[in-house]
Write a protein that holds these residues in place. Sequence first.
Motif, PDB file in Angstrom:
ATOM      1  N   ASP A   1      16.870  -5.486  -0.631  1.00 43.16           N
ATOM      2  CA  ASP A   1      16.414  -5.264  -1.857  1.00 43.16           C
ATOM      3  C   ASP A   1      15.506  -4.289  -1.680  1.00 43.16           C
ATOM      4  OD1 ASP A   1      15.318  -5.812  -4.413  1.00 43.16           O
ATOM      5  OD2 ASP A   1      13.662  -6.935  -3.463  1.00 43.16           O
ATOM      6  N   LYS A   2      15.530  -3.114  -2.197  1.00 43.96           N
ATOM      7  CA  LYS A   2      14.832  -2.099  -2.129  1.00 43.96           C
ATOM      8  C   LYS A   2      13.522  -2.051  -3.047  1.00 43.96           C
ATOM      9  CE  LYS A   2      17.821   1.615  -0.320  1.00 43.96           C
ATOM     10  NZ  LYS A   2      18.396   3.026  -0.609  1.00 43.96           N
ATOM     11  N   ASP A   3      12.312  -1.656  -2.818  1.00 39.63           N
ATOM     12  CA  ASP A   3      11.263  -1.563  -3.622  1.00 39.63           C
ATOM     13  C   ASP A   3      11.546  -0.333  -4.423  1.00 39.63           C
ATOM     14  OD1 ASP A   3       8.757  -0.056  -4.110  1.00 39.63           O
ATOM     15  OD2 ASP A   3       8.084  -2.073  -3.900  1.00 39.63           O
ATOM     16  N   PRO A   4      11.153  -0.582  -5.918  1.00 40.54           N
ATOM     17  CA  PRO A   4      11.589   0.675  -6.856  1.00 40.54           C
ATOM     18  C   PRO A   4      10.961   1.885  -6.651  1.00 40.54           C
ATOM     19  CG  PRO A   4      10.545  -1.298  -8.104  1.00 40.54           C
ATOM     20  CD  PRO A   4      10.745  -1.707  -6.696  1.00 40.54           C
ATOM     21  N   CYS A   5       9.705   1.581  -6.083  1.00 39.01           N
ATOM     22  CA  CYS A   5       8.907   2.965  -6.121  1.00 39.01           C
ATOM     23  C   CYS A   5       9.110   3.306  -4.891  1.00 39.01           C
ATOM     24  CB  CYS A   5       7.336   2.361  -6.393  1.00 39.01           C
ATOM     25  SG  CYS A   5       7.202   1.910  -7.954  1.00 39.01           S
ATOM     26  N   PHE A   6       8.984   2.461  -3.658  1.00 41.07           N
ATOM     27  CA  PHE A   6       8.958   3.349  -2.221  1.00 41.07           C
ATOM     28  C   PHE A   6      10.289   3.498  -1.907  1.00 41.07           C
ATOM     29  CE2 PHE A   6       5.369   0.008  -1.810  1.00 41.07           C
ATOM     30  CZ  PHE A   6       4.328   0.746  -2.594  1.00 41.07           C
ATOM     31  N   CYS A   7      11.389   2.976  -2.532  1.00 40.84           N
ATOM     32  CA  CYS A   7      12.736   3.268  -1.838  1.00 40.84           C
ATOM     33  C   CYS A   7      12.967   2.677  -0.673  1.00 40.84           C
ATOM     34  CB  CYS A   7      13.094   4.680  -2.220  1.00 40.84           C
ATOM     35  SG  CYS A   7      12.948   5.243  -3.981  1.00 40.84           S
ATOM     36  N   THR A   8      12.138   2.024   0.042  1.00 39.17           N
ATOM     37  CA  THR A   8      12.352   1.372   1.148  1.00 39.17           C
ATOM     38  C   THR A   8      12.767  -0.224   1.161  1.00 39.17           C
ATOM     39  OG1 THR A   8      10.124   0.206   1.307  1.00 39.17           O
ATOM     40  CG2 THR A   8      10.508   2.626   2.406  1.00 39.17           C
TER      41      THR A   8
ATOM     42  N   ASP B   1       0.750  -1.323   0.104  1.00 39.29           N
ATOM     43  CA  ASP B   1       0.084  -0.037  -0.232  1.00 39.29           C
ATOM     44  C   ASP B   1       0.918   1.134   0.027  1.00 39.29           C
ATOM     45  OD1 ASP B   1      -1.834   2.030   0.437  1.00 39.29           O
ATOM     46  OD2 ASP B   1      -2.320   1.345   2.530  1.00 39.29           O
ATOM     47  N   PRO B   2       0.782   2.087  -0.931  1.00 40.93           N
ATOM     48  CA  PRO B   2       1.761   3.219  -1.065  1.00 40.93           C
ATOM     49  C   PRO B   2       1.359   4.426  -0.155  1.00 40.93           C
ATOM     50  CG  PRO B   2       0.235   3.218  -2.903  1.00 40.93           C
ATOM     51  CD  PRO B   2       0.000   1.951  -2.405  1.00 40.93           C
ATOM     52  N   GLY B   3       0.266   4.221   0.543  1.00 37.89           N
ATOM     53  CA  GLY B   3      -0.245   5.308   1.532  1.00 37.89           C
ATOM     54  C   GLY B   3       0.302   4.817   2.957  1.00 37.89           C
ATOM     55  N   ASN B   4       0.702   3.577   3.128  1.00 41.23           N
ATOM     56  CA  ASN B   4       1.007   3.141   4.468  1.00 41.23           C
ATOM     57  C   ASN B   4       2.311   3.640   5.030  1.00 41.23           C
ATOM     58  OD1 ASN B   4       2.279   0.884   6.402  1.00 41.23           O
ATOM     59  ND2 ASN B   4       0.089   0.191   6.251  1.00 41.23           N
ATOM     60  N   ILE B   5       2.708   4.027   6.180  1.00 38.94           N
ATOM     61  CA  ILE B   5       3.822   4.671   6.669  1.00 38.94           C
ATOM     62  C   ILE B   5       5.021   3.721   6.483  1.00 38.94           C
ATOM     63  CG2 ILE B   5       2.513   6.282   7.969  1.00 38.94           C
ATOM     64  CD1 ILE B   5       3.201   4.478  10.468  1.00 38.94           C
ATOM     65  N   ARG B   6       4.569   2.591   6.439  1.00 38.29           N
ATOM     66  CA  ARG B   6       5.897   1.350   6.360  1.00 38.29           C
ATOM     67  C   ARG B   6       6.474   1.368   4.909  1.00 38.29           C
ATOM     68  NH1 ARG B   6       1.796  -0.217   9.524  1.00 38.29           N
ATOM     69  NH2 ARG B   6       2.233  -1.198  11.585  1.00 38.29           N
ATOM     70  N   ASN B   7       5.727   2.019   3.989  1.00 39.02           N
ATOM     71  CA  ASN B   7       6.210   2.020   2.775  1.00 39.02           C
ATOM     72  C   ASN B   7       6.765   3.532   2.557  1.00 39.02           C
ATOM     73  OD1 ASN B   7       5.805  -0.629   2.335  1.00 39.02           O
ATOM     74  ND2 ASN B   7       3.670  -0.225   1.781  1.00 39.02           N
ATOM     75  N   LYS B   8       6.979   4.385   3.472  1.00 45.09           N
ATOM     76  CA  LYS B   8       7.339   5.775   3.249  1.00 45.09           C
ATOM     77  C   LYS B   8       8.737   5.806   3.753  1.00 45.09           C
ATOM     78  CE  LYS B   8       2.893   7.881   3.435  1.00 45.09           C
ATOM     79  NZ  LYS B   8       2.896   8.171   1.901  1.00 45.09           N
ATOM     80  N   ALA B   9       9.734   5.967   2.900  1.00 45.80           N
ATOM     81  CA  ALA B   9      11.200   6.098   3.055  1.00 45.80           C
ATOM     82  C   ALA B   9      11.557   7.312   4.248  1.00 45.80           C
ATOM     83  CB  ALA B   9      11.873   6.034   1.861  1.00 45.80           C
ATOM     84  N   ASP B  10      10.891   8.420   4.094  1.00 44.54           N
ATOM     85  CA  ASP B  10      11.194   9.629   4.622  1.00 44.54           C
ATOM     86  C   ASP B  10      10.635   9.552   6.088  1.00 44.54           C
ATOM     87  OD1 ASP B  10       8.583  10.021   3.934  1.00 44.54           O
ATOM     88  OD2 ASP B  10       8.641  11.930   3.513  1.00 44.54           O
ATOM     89  N   MET B  11       9.760   8.499   6.337  1.00 46.01           N
ATOM     90  CA  MET B  11       9.200   8.451   7.637  1.00 46.01           C
ATOM     91  C   MET B  11       9.961   7.261   8.546  1.00 46.01           C
ATOM     92  SD  MET B  11       4.977   9.097   7.253  1.00 46.01           S
ATOM     93  CE  MET B  11       4.392  10.595   6.694  1.00 46.01           C
TER      94      MET B  11
END
Length: 329
Positions: free
Chosen positions: A203-210, A161-171
């Motif tokens: 292995d980093k997610d190409p979209c989320f960069c996490t 989920d792109p809106g989930n904080i676990r997928n937000k690198a800056d958070m």
Amino acid sequence: MKKIRIGVLSTAKIGRTKVIPGMQRANNCEVAAICSRDAQAASRAAEELGIPKAYGSYEDLLADRDIDAVYIPLPNHLHVEWTLKAMARNKHVLCEKPMGLNDGEVNRLINALAAHPDIKVMEAFMYRFHPQWVETKRLVDQGAIGAPTAIQSFFSYFNNDPGNIRNKADMGGGGLMDIGCYQVSLSRLLFNAQPRRAFGWMDKDPCFCTDRTFSGMLDFGGRLSTFTCSTQLAPYQRVNLLGEQGRIEIIIPFNAPPDAPTEILLQQGDETKAITFDPCDQYTLQADTFAQSILEDTPAPISIMDSFANQHTVDALFQSAETGTWQNC
């Protein structure tokens, strides 16, 4: 009996669905208030959970003189900021893991605590309070499997989920910060030591960069912990600890259900037996133990120095994954 009055900073899902219900079953604390930057969200959560007070800002809750301590389930990048603000208001703090985004952030808390020695600050590694972990630690320390030499652990779930904080690198999102920190923590707990060096691969997610998958090796000097965590694999968790004379396997090591028995397997020689534990809520046990340290003015059950050591190891793993080299811990 005096109870510690706890306020909750935010209406985060982990708090609403797991931690707050667990706290409400504790003997020596009560959830007295909840807040959100959305006053209506705070009111809804308070009504749903039976919490007496709701505030439309974090600052208003911290200003409440009737609140003794706060629980912080905010996104990772806000943990240190709001822990410091709570301390400035003389509130004790139970903060979700990880304590900070790096060991430098945790060091800010160490310095702040030096000026507020009466305040308890604890990282919410709830798994440590479950009887299955208490018994595992006791068995290891008493030599039930001989000298513990190797740990293997796996922890994964699937969340894209792109809106989930676990997928937000800056958070501060990603697998290692969210769940791999447990595997670092248990390694240090069972070996009763800090690793000498760490090696990481991610292995980093190409979209989320996490880091959607992270594998690590922790070298304790002749003893090794290996682990993999992932935010985009089938849900699974398991811990195996092997010694010279036996093995302990923890079936549900992290998300132990509050309403069902759990078990560990103890292998000694050719014999393996299951040790079963009655249903219990590890969040209730965590709240009780934390509140008791406040009431008795004893050290927090998980010290800030333990949190620093854990984050220092996580930092070394990230640095190793970026450089492809072992990093000292």
